[in-house]
Structure formats: C-alpha cells, structure tokens
Design a protein around this motif. Structure first.
Motif, mmCIF file in Angstrom:
data_model
loop_
_atom_site.group_PDB
_atom_site.id
_atom_site.type_symbol
_atom_site.label_atom_id
_atom_site.label_comp_id
_atom_site.label_asym_id
_atom_site.label_seq_id
_atom_site.Cartn_x
_atom_site.Cartn_y
_atom_site.Cartn_z
ATOM 1 N N ARG A 1 0.821 -1.209 0.000
ATOM 2 C CA ARG A 1 0.000 0.000 0.000
ATOM 3 C C ARG A 1 0.857 1.263 0.000
ATOM 4 N NH1 ARG A 1 -4.705 -1.413 4.493
ATOM 5 N NH2 ARG A 1 -5.730 -3.079 3.291
ATOM 6 N N VAL A 2 1.998 1.193 0.682
ATOM 7 C CA VAL A 2 2.892 2.344 0.729
ATOM 8 C C VAL A 2 3.697 2.454 -0.560
ATOM 9 C CG1 VAL A 2 4.877 3.356 1.913
ATOM 10 C CG2 VAL A 2 3.047 2.292 3.239
ATOM 11 N N ALA A 3 4.120 1.309 -1.090
ATOM 12 C CA ALA A 3 4.996 1.319 -2.259
ATOM 13 C C ALA A 3 4.269 1.772 -3.521
ATOM 14 C CB ALA A 3 5.588 -0.071 -2.479
ATOM 15 N N ALA A 4 2.985 1.422 -3.652
ATOM 16 C CA ALA A 4 2.245 1.781 -4.867
ATOM 17 C C ALA A 4 2.139 3.290 -5.052
ATOM 18 C CB ALA A 4 0.861 1.130 -4.849
ATOM 19 N N PRO A 5 1.673 4.046 -4.035
ATOM 20 C CA PRO A 5 1.639 5.508 -4.222
ATOM 21 C C PRO A 5 3.033 6.106 -4.402
ATOM 22 C CG PRO A 5 0.251 4.844 -2.373
ATOM 23 C CD PRO A 5 1.051 3.649 -2.760
ATOM 24 N N ALA A 6 4.026 5.570 -3.675
ATOM 25 C CA ALA A 6 5.384 6.096 -3.801
ATOM 26 C C ALA A 6 5.922 5.870 -5.212
ATOM 27 C CB ALA A 6 6.297 5.440 -2.769
ATOM 28 N N GLY A 7 5.660 4.684 -5.760
ATOM 29 C CA GLY A 7 6.104 4.405 -7.120
ATOM 30 C C GLY A 7 5.414 5.286 -8.144
ATOM 31 N N LEU A 8 4.108 5.515 -7.946
ATOM 32 C CA LEU A 8 3.369 6.377 -8.855
ATOM 33 C C LEU A 8 3.874 7.809 -8.775
ATOM 34 C CD1 LEU A 8 1.028 6.682 -10.840
ATOM 35 C CD2 LEU A 8 -0.491 7.047 -8.882
ATOM 36 N N PHE A 9 4.184 8.272 -7.564
ATOM 37 C CA PHE A 9 4.697 9.630 -7.382
ATOM 38 C C PHE A 9 6.042 9.802 -8.086
ATOM 39 C CE2 PHE A 9 7.220 12.662 -4.802
ATOM 40 C CZ PHE A 9 6.460 13.793 -5.014
ATOM 41 N N LEU A 10 6.918 8.804 -7.942
ATOM 42 C CA LEU A 10 8.223 8.874 -8.604
ATOM 43 C C LEU A 10 8.067 8.851 -10.126
ATOM 44 C CD1 LEU A 10 10.354 6.522 -6.315
ATOM 45 C CD2 LEU A 10 10.422 9.020 -6.441
ATOM 46 N N ALA A 11 7.115 8.057 -10.619
ATOM 47 C CA ALA A 11 6.868 8.013 -12.065
ATOM 48 C C ALA A 11 6.379 9.367 -12.575
ATOM 49 C CB ALA A 11 5.848 6.922 -12.386
ATOM 50 N N CYS A 12 5.525 10.034 -11.795
ATOM 51 C CA CYS A 12 5.035 11.361 -12.183
ATOM 52 C C CYS A 12 6.166 12.382 -12.191
ATOM 53 C CB CYS A 12 3.926 11.809 -11.232
ATOM 54 S SG CYS A 12 2.401 10.844 -11.363
ATOM 55 N N LEU A 13 7.034 12.322 -11.180
ATOM 56 C CA LEU A 13 8.186 13.225 -11.153
ATOM 57 C C LEU A 13 9.092 12.977 -12.350
ATOM 58 C CD1 LEU A 13 9.267 13.361 -7.394
ATOM 59 C CD2 LEU A 13 7.998 15.060 -8.704
ATOM 60 N N ALA A 14 9.276 11.710 -12.710
ATOM 61 C CA ALA A 14 10.104 11.384 -13.865
ATOM 62 C C ALA A 14 9.480 11.923 -15.149
ATOM 63 C CB ALA A 14 10.302 9.868 -13.948
ATOM 64 N N ALA A 15 8.155 11.826 -15.264
ATOM 65 C CA ALA A 15 7.475 12.346 -16.452
ATOM 66 C C ALA A 15 7.630 13.865 -16.548
ATOM 67 C CB ALA A 15 5.997 11.962 -16.408
ATOM 68 N N ILE A 16 7.497 14.559 -15.412
ATOM 69 C CA ILE A 16 7.676 16.013 -15.418
ATOM 70 C C ILE A 16 9.113 16.370 -15.789
ATOM 71 C CG2 ILE A 16 7.695 18.074 -13.961
ATOM 72 C CD1 ILE A 16 5.366 16.873 -12.404
ATOM 73 N N ALA A 17 10.080 15.633 -15.207
ATOM 74 C CA ALA A 17 11.489 15.903 -15.523
ATOM 75 C C ALA A 17 11.768 15.676 -17.004
ATOM 76 C CB ALA A 17 12.386 15.014 -14.666
ATOM 77 N N LEU A 18 11.142 14.656 -17.584
ATOM 78 C CA LEU A 18 11.367 14.359 -19.001
ATOM 79 C C LEU A 18 10.850 15.477 -19.892
ATOM 80 C CD1 LEU A 18 12.255 12.434 -21.255
ATOM 81 C CD2 LEU A 18 10.005 11.339 -21.091
ATOM 82 N N VAL A 19 9.618 15.933 -19.647
ATOM 83 C CA VAL A 19 9.058 16.993 -20.500
ATOM 84 C C VAL A 19 9.802 18.308 -20.289
ATOM 85 C CG1 VAL A 19 6.779 15.927 -20.688
ATOM 86 C CG2 VAL A 19 7.223 17.528 -18.820
ATOM 87 N N VAL A 20 10.285 18.552 -19.061
ATOM 88 C CA VAL A 20 11.088 19.754 -18.818
ATOM 89 C C VAL A 20 12.396 19.671 -19.602
ATOM 90 C CG1 VAL A 20 12.450 20.978 -17.081
ATOM 91 C CG2 VAL A 20 10.085 20.358 -16.592
ATOM 92 N N GLY A 21 13.032 18.497 -19.591
ATOM 93 C CA GLY A 21 14.273 18.326 -20.345
ATOM 94 C C GLY A 21 14.072 18.514 -21.837
ATOM 95 N N ILE A 22 12.962 17.990 -22.345
ATOM 96 C CA ILE A 22 12.657 18.167 -23.771
ATOM 97 C C ILE A 22 12.411 19.641 -24.080
ATOM 98 C CG2 ILE A 22 10.987 17.627 -25.589
ATOM 99 C CD1 ILE A 22 10.577 14.912 -24.219
ATOM 100 N N SER A 23 11.684 20.327 -23.199
ATOM 101 C CA SER A 23 11.396 21.741 -23.401
ATOM 102 C C SER A 23 12.672 22.573 -23.418
ATOM 103 C CB SER A 23 10.460 22.246 -22.298
ATOM 104 O OG SER A 23 10.225 23.627 -22.404
ATOM 105 N N VAL A 24 13.603 22.265 -22.522
ATOM 106 C CA VAL A 24 14.860 23.011 -22.463
ATOM 107 C C VAL A 24 15.666 22.833 -23.743
ATOM 108 C CG1 VAL A 24 17.092 23.138 -21.279
ATOM 109 C CG2 VAL A 24 14.982 22.983 -19.948
ATOM 110 N N GLY A 25 15.554 21.681 -24.380
ATOM 111 C CA GLY A 25 16.340 21.409 -25.580
ATOM 112 C C GLY A 25 15.813 22.026 -26.847
ATOM 113 N N ILE A 26 14.599 22.568 -26.816
ATOM 114 C CA ILE A 26 13.968 23.088 -28.029
ATOM 115 C C ILE A 26 14.202 24.590 -28.151
ATOM 116 C CG2 ILE A 26 11.745 23.512 -29.152
ATOM 117 C CD1 ILE A 26 10.812 20.847 -28.060
#
Length: 348
Positions: A12-37
């Motif tokens: 129960r603890v790991a599922a929300p934590a994993g989802l939160f980390l995945a969301c942070l990774a998605a935000i970091a990815l789109v930010v990185g793509i935005s910086v490169g354009i």
C-alpha cells in the motif's frame, strides 16, 4: 499472519510512492525536452549534466554557451510553466467543487479580466510613472476584481449562483475598461504587445518569477490538501456540508482567496492561459475519481505536464515564430474537452 499483514502494508505504501516517482520522472522528461527546443537545439543529456553539475553531483565538461542558455533562459521558463500549469489546474478543481459547476474555472471570479485592465493601465496609460511594473499592475487589477466579486456576491453568504453571476458581471466590466483604453489611448504597437500578453507567454520569465510562483503554488497545494475532506463535503451542497460540521462561510472565504492569490500571481507573470483550469480537472477526475485527496495532486501533476507540452508546441508549430500559449491550450483543450464530454455522456 504478521508477515502477510506487513506485506500488504508495504504494498500500500509502495504503490503511491512508485506512482509519485513516475510522475516526477514524467515532469522531468518533458522539462528536459522543453529546455532542448529552440534556435539552438540542446541534447537531453547536456541538460541533465548541466543540472547535475550545478548541484555538485557530477563534473562533466560542457559547452559554456549551452550551459548559459539552459540556466539563464530555458530551464527557468520550463519550471515556471510546470508551476503555472499545476496552479491553474488546482484552482480549476477547487472552483468546480466550491461552485458545483463543471464549467467553473480559475477565471470565473473575473481575476483575468482585472489583471488585463491593470496591465493595460501600466503599459498604455503609464500609471505608476515607470515605478510600477506590468506584473504589479496586473496583480493589483486582479485583486481589485476579486474584491468587487466578493462585494457583489455578499462575501461568505453568497451562494454558488450568486458568485458566478458576480464574476460574470465583474469580467464584463473590466473587459470593457480594457477595450476602451486600448482602442482610445493605445497605438498599434502597444495594442499588439498587450494582445500578445493577454493570450499568455512564458518568454519573459526568469528565476525570480520561478521562486515566487513555486512558493505560491506549493503552499496553495498544501493548504488545499488540508481542506480536501471539506471539499468533498461541498459536493453535496452548502447545507449538507454545514450539517456535517463544515464552517461553510469561513471555508468559502479561505479557498476563494487562495485561488485568487494563485491565479493572480500566474496571470500577472504570464498572462491569461485558458482551458487548463477547465479541462485538466475533468481529465484527472476521470482517472482518479472525485475524492480531493487524490484529485488535487493528480490535477497539479497533469496540469504541469500539459502546460510544458503546450509551451513546447507553441515553439514548434510554426517555424521561426512563437505562438501565444493561450492559443495552443485552446487548440488542444477544445477537442480534448469534447472527448471527455462524449465519454461522460456514454458512461451516464
């Protein structure tokens, strides 16, 4: 037996934590793509090492020009887009809950119209004699509109319908004032500059704007999460919420004032960006359900990603030209909102 209980607890603890980390990774990815354009394309790996070098995690030799472009221009722009998207989506979810209206959005209180009038007063009329910036004028205008809505709706005692009507009247008043000033006092270049700002732009934001918007939106999210159970109670109406022990008047004032501060801060920095606060809460609600303890973080994350992607699209849709961000969000938001309405209709 105890092992199985501990295993379920860990899952129960790991599922929300994993989802939160995945969301942070998605935000970091789109930010990185935005910086490169941009006019000078920058690889994603260069952006990564520029950030880790700055944090002291790595010491990779990089092109000085690339590092300057990343830190002085593009990274701050992308991060401001993250928090602006999160803030607008968060305010949209609150307004839809408080007003019990699926068409409610952050600008329903007339804040964007007031900000427009304040910006026009500074740019065209020269109010402040150079001592007041465009952002300060927009912020003052936004709060003037909010105060007028509070007076017209009778403050905490005004119901949802009265608040919406007061917001509509206030928006019309300030929009008329803006149009009058632009058409009678401004030249063609001033009118063009004001129009571009009104449709939204991240081109002028830097690290001071990021510091302010991150603090305002971050604290706003924390306060909203604290009121998440009370927001759930408002779904059944003011009388039902009061019967559950909710202080309706105080809660309404706090949450309306909070949305006003967040929206006014965002609009004063980047102008009016539509459809984010309207569409994103519906999309998030469709995925995570109506409970605000899950809905509010989902809105913030989805709004952040959506805004960065819209900023990317604004720079690549037309070569050698940057579209106003509000145009892109409208182009994406209208069909997306139509799909949501269609799916909700089928579900019902």
């Amino acid at each position: 037996m105890e092992t199985s209980k501990s295993g379920r607890l860990l899952s129960r603890v790991a599922a929300p934590a994993g989802l939160f980390l995945a969301c942070l990774a998605a935000i970091a990815l789109v930010v990185g793509i935005s910086v490169g354009i941009g006019d000078m394309p920058i690889p994603l790996s260069t952006t990564y090492f520029a950030i880790t070098n700055k944090l002291g995690w790595t010491s990779v030799e990089l092109n000085r020009i690339h590092e300057t472009v990343i830190w002085e221009y593009r990274l701050s722009r992308a991060l401001v887009a993250v928090f602006c998207g999160a803030g607008l989506a968060l305010c949209g979810a609150i307004m839809q809950s408080m007003l019990r209206n699926p068409l409610a959005e952050p600008y329903v209180l007339g804040i964007s119209a007031g900000a427009s009038t304040g910006a026009v007063a500074v740019v065209i009329l020269g109010i402040g004699a150079g001592a007041v910036s465009l952002s300060a004028g927009a912020f003052a205008g936004a709060f003037a509109a909010f105060i007028l809505v509070a007076v017209l709706s009778n403050g905490a005692r005004g119901g949802p319908d009265r608040t919406i009507l007061a917001g509509v009247a206030t928006s019309q008043l300030f929009n008329a004032a803006t149009s009058y000033v632009v058409t009678t006092s401004g030249n063609a270049q001033q009118a063009r500059d004001v129009m571009f700002w009104l449709l939204g732009s991240f081109s002028g934001v830097r690290w001071p704007e990021f510091a302010l918007v991150s603090i305002v939106v971050g604290l706003g999210l924390i306060v909203c999460l604290f009121y998440s159970r009370l927001l759930d109670a408002f779904a059944f109406g003011d009388e039902a919420a009061a019967s559950l022990g909710v202080n309706v008047g105080r809660t309404r004032i706090i949450l309306f004032a909070l949305t006003a501060v967040i929206t006014a801060t965002i609009v004063s920095m980047v102008g009016t960006i539509g459809f984010v606060g309207l569409v994103v809460p519906h999309a998030a609600r469709f995925v995570v359900g109506p409970l605000h303890i899950r809905l509010l973080p989902a809105c913030a994350i989805t709004g952040a990603i959506f805004m960065v992607l819209a900023d990317i699209a604004s720079r690549i849709l037309i070569p050698q030209q940057v579209l106003p961000i509000g145009v892109v969000t409208a182009l994406v938001g209208v069909p997306f909102f139509s799909i949501i309405l269609y799916r909700l209709q089928r579900a019902s």
